[in-house]
Scaffold this motif. Structure first.
Motif, PDB file in Angstrom:
ATOM      1  N   PHE A   5       0.950  -1.120  -0.138  1.00  0.00           N
ATOM      2  CA  PHE A   5       0.061  -0.026  -0.215  1.00  0.00           C
ATOM      3  C   PHE A   5       0.950   1.309   0.133  1.00  0.00           C
ATOM      4  CE2 PHE A   5      -3.915  -1.918   0.165  1.00  0.00           C
ATOM      5  CZ  PHE A   5      -3.835  -3.021   0.869  1.00  0.00           C
ATOM      6  N   GLU A  82      -7.646   7.836   0.245  1.00  0.00           N
ATOM      7  CA  GLU A  82      -7.639   6.386  -0.365  1.00  0.00           C
ATOM      8  C   GLU A  82      -8.655   5.510   0.513  1.00  0.00           C
ATOM      9  OE1 GLU A  82      -3.514   5.083  -0.327  1.00  0.00           O
ATOM     10  OE2 GLU A  82      -4.145   2.981  -0.429  1.00  0.00           O
ATOM     11  N   GLU A  85     -12.382   6.926  -0.151  1.00  0.00           N
ATOM     12  CA  GLU A  85     -13.011   6.682  -1.754  1.00  0.00           C
ATOM     13  C   GLU A  85     -13.650   5.227  -1.921  1.00  0.00           C
ATOM     14  OE1 GLU A  85     -10.021   8.272  -4.438  1.00  0.00           O
ATOM     15  OE2 GLU A  85     -11.176   7.655  -6.122  1.00  0.00           O
ATOM     16  N   ASN A  86     -13.186   4.227  -1.090  1.00  0.00           N
ATOM     17  CA  ASN A  86     -13.589   2.989  -1.109  1.00  0.00           C
ATOM     18  C   ASN A  86     -13.959   2.355   0.401  1.00  0.00           C
ATOM     19  OD1 ASN A  86     -14.319   0.529  -2.703  1.00  0.00           O
ATOM     20  ND2 ASN A  86     -12.156   0.704  -3.535  1.00  0.00           N
ATOM     21  N   GLU A  87     -14.350   3.172   1.183  1.00  0.00           N
ATOM     22  CA  GLU A  87     -14.082   3.062   2.677  1.00  0.00           C
ATOM     23  C   GLU A  87     -15.061   1.481   2.956  1.00  0.00           C
ATOM     24  OE1 GLU A  87     -16.059   6.077   4.734  1.00  0.00           O
ATOM     25  OE2 GLU A  87     -14.895   5.673   6.775  1.00  0.00           O
ATOM     26  N   ILE A  90     -13.097  -1.550   1.891  1.00  0.00           N
ATOM     27  CA  ILE A  90     -11.859  -1.563   2.334  1.00  0.00           C
ATOM     28  C   ILE A  90     -11.745  -2.033   3.854  1.00  0.00           C
ATOM     29  CG2 ILE A  90      -9.652  -0.343   3.290  1.00  0.00           C
ATOM     30  CD1 ILE A  90      -9.816   1.350   0.553  1.00  0.00           C
TER      31      ILE A  90
END
Lengths: 268, 214
Positions: A5, A82, A85-87, A90
């Motif tokens: 990451f 980061e 946006e895709n909480e 993730i």
């Protein structure tokens, strides 16, 4: 797993280099092209924080705000973005909120160390063009630890605000944390210098004044950066910064833990 | 896997969105949470997924209590609301990123999953250029790619054409055969009605009735 990451967002690394270059240029111009004769001196002058006597100068505050806004936008904002946006996708994959904190921590440590490394390299390159090599090892290490801790604290605190609040409000609070200790210290210095000693107790102020060998106000620099008790000079700063870092990390952990992902009409 | 929802209540801004819910779910079955908008089906799904806390009651998975023994259900796949991905990554890159978190599956597994949902693994378009239907397929792919034990899907057939719905039904049937516990929240169950073992009707946050398909 986590190292993958760190390398994903290469854009942050380029932005860090650009930011350091900008910061150096602004300071170089404002200090009338003065370069001290050692690596430590140059680091202190250009990357060691703010000069006490300039703390209420409008130009210096604008310069500091510009660098701080860019710093927050380039690093902690990108890290929070980061995740956000895709909480959902993730977060549930991490399965534990402590792992999400680890995600932040590893990135923060990496970017702080990278930031310091680039600063040292730029400053070393520039200093040694004009002066013979002179490094004051022990003091440089103390200075690097203090300034790295300051970077980490700012990163965690900014991520706390940016993760919890909308971007604009989070940015304002983050800037307040960075800039207000400097302004308060400047006001005290100009109006009530006898109370300057107390400024070392202002939160998040310990990484701000690291220029004590270079500034003519050496006495005040010493009294802010280090304790008045000789045996606790450096340790006092270090302990204060450790406490601030722990508070910042715990704050971020609490937000990660408590934030409900309500979505839709219920989302803040 | 056994999921137990006991006396679950949640209030938001003065509205009771989940009202004393008691339900049980087990592996190898497909459940439907049915109800109109605002009935509480999405919030119940979010509560089971660990995305929201509850005010009263408890949700447990195999006797481990959510938010006490664990933060999120283990081995879960999830679609909630409008799928969101990194806009400037391709579908493949998005799934690779997500797969690296658990680090359980290979690139080949992701390629197979994308083909299963009807997407081209070698498509170089970024997600920003995807249609809604493609994003929904990608969302289904991310939910099933790691072969989770629990699959929670909120309105999974949104924006899907008839062919895609047939593909979806096949996928869900395969996942059921794999013994996953599948819970689908939808207000449009007629497209996939024949899949369900149990239909739970919600209204204003309460369970109105439960229909079992024996």
């Amino acid at each position: 797993m986590y190292y993958k990451f760190i390398t994903k967002n290469k854009g942050i690394l380029i932005k860090i280099i650009a930011l350091i270059a900008l910061s150096f240029i602004l300071k170089y111009i404002s200090h009338r092209n003065f370069l001290p004769d050692s690596l430590l001196g140059t680091y202190q002058m250009y990357m060691g924080g703010t000069f006490l006597e300039e703390s209420t100068s409008i130009l210096q505050i604008i310069s500091l705000l510009l660098i701080s806004v860019l710093f927050i936008y380039f690093i902690p904002y990108e890290i929070v973005k980061e995740i956000k946006e895709n909480e959902i996708y993730i977060k549930y994959r991490f399965e534990k909120n402590t792992k999400i904190l680890l995600f932040f921590a590893i990135k923060n440590v990496f970017y702080s160390l990278f930031y310091q490394l680039i600063q040292i390299l730029i400053i070393a390159f520039i200093t040694f063009q004009f002066h013979p090599i002179q490094i004051i090892g022990g003091e440089l290490i103390k200075l690097l630890i203090t300034s790295t801790m300051q970077l980490l604290i700012i990163l965690f605190i900014s991520e706390f605000f940016l993760y919890y609040m909308k971007f604009e409000i989070g940015m304002v609070f983050s800037l307040l944390v960075i800039v207000s200790p400097i302004i308060i210290t400047g006001i005290v210095f100009h109006n009530s210098p006898s109370y300057l000693e107390l400024c070392k107790y202002i939160p998040f102020n310990h990484g701000n004044y690291n220029y004590y060998y270079v500034s003519k106000y050496t006495f005040y620099g010493t009294s802010i950066t280090y304790s008045v008790f000789p045996h606790y000079k450096y340790v006092f700063s270090f302990i204060c910064q450790m406490i601030e870092l722990v508070i910042s990390v715990v704050g971020l952990m609490c937000i990660i833990n408590r934030k409900d992902l309500l979505g839709g009409n219920y989302e803040n | 896997m056994k999921i137990s929802v006991k006396d679950v209540t949640r209030e938001i801004k003065g509205n009771i969105i989940l009202n004393n819910i008691n339900l049980e779910f087990e592996s190898g079955k497909i459940y439907c949470l049915c109800g109109h908008n605002g009935s509480g089906k999405t919030m119940l799904l979010r509560a089971i997924a660990g995305l929201i806390r509850i005010d009263q009651g408890e949700i447990s998975i195999d006797h481990k209590i959510l938010h006490k023994d664990m933060d999120y259900p283990p081995e879960m796949g999830l679609i909630i609301e409008t799928p969101s991905f990194f806009k400037y990554y391709t579908g493949m890159e998005n799934l690779l990123y997500l797969a690296e978190i658990r680090d359980k599956i290979s690139k080949q597994d992701i390629i197979e999953t994308l083909k299963r949902v009807g997407l081209d693994p070698h498509d170089q378009r970024t997600v920003a250029k995807y249609s809604l239907g493609m994003k929904q397929r990608l969302a289904i792919a991310q939910a099933i790619m790691e072969k989770p034990d629990l699959i929670l899907l909120d309105e999974p057939t949104n924006a899907l054409d008839q062919d895609a719905i047939i593909q979806f039904k096949n996928i869900i049937t395969e996942e059921k055969r794999r013994n996953a516990c599948i819970i689908i929240a939808t207000h449009n169950q007629q497209d996939i009605d024949e899949l369900f073992d149990e239909k739970i009707y919600l209204n204003s946050g309460k369970v109105e009735r439960v229909e079992k398909n024996d």
